[in-house]
Design an enzyme around this catalytic site. Structure first.
Site, PDB file in Angstrom:
ATOM      1  CG  ASP A 111     112.757  89.109 -53.598  1.00  0.00           C
ATOM      2  OD1 ASP A 111     113.364  88.893 -54.664  1.00  0.00           O
ATOM      3  OD2 ASP A 111     111.948  88.311 -53.106  1.00  0.00           O
ATOM      4  CG  ASP A 163     111.818  88.129 -58.831  1.00  0.00           C
ATOM      5  OD1 ASP A 163     112.413  87.038 -58.995  1.00  0.00           O
ATOM      6  OD2 ASP A 163     111.622  88.630 -57.708  1.00  0.00           O
TER       7      ASP A 163
END
Length: 149
Positions: free
Chosen positions: A113, A133
């Site tokens: 991430d 995401d």
């Protein structure tokens, strides 16, 4: 064919950014972007969204692979239908994001991430996500909003 290109482009772009972050951002380093509103950082997630089930990464990987297979079957049936343009685009965004994260889980053992929003609330500023995401959330929303009754 354009719809498959959406999925491939979403996955490729996210994986490319992940590789850039892995190569150029140190752990613990926050790089401000967009006038300081966005933060680029390197964070690893071994669980699902919001680190859910992080103590069970093998379970999360197997579940992700199973859901990815189900997603491919659903996509195959959807692509055979005429029309449904917004639903198809949404599902391909969702598929691209899902497969980018699945690639991370299987090849790296964790999802990379890298994006966060700067906020006065520390908890919100700590939430870190990736383009995959965003594609999953946006694609799911588009597909859900386009389903005909």
């Amino acid at each position: 064919m354009i719809f498959y290109t959406i999925a491939a482009a979403a996955a490729a772009l996210d994986l490319g950014i992940k590789q850039y972050v892995l190569d150029n951002v140190a752990e613990g380093q926050d790089l401000e972007m967009a006038g300081g509103h966005l933060i680029l950082r390197k964070v690893y997630n071994r669980g699902a969204a919001f680190n859910l089930l992080e103590k069970y990464p093998q379970f999360v990987m197997k579940l992700s692979a199973l859901l990815g297979a189900v997603l491919l079957v659903r996509d195959a049936f959807l692509m055979r239908k005429k029309g449904h343009t917004v639903e198809k685009a949404g599902m391909m965004l969702l598929t691209g994001g899902a497969f980018s994260n699945l690639y991370d889980r299987t090849m790296r053992g964790k999802v990379v991430d890298y994006l966060a929003f700067k906020s006065r609330w520390k908890r919100l500023s700590r939430l870190t996500f990736n383009l995959g995401d965003i594609c999953i959330a946006t694609g799911a929303l588009l597909a859900a909003l386009s389903i005909r009754k």
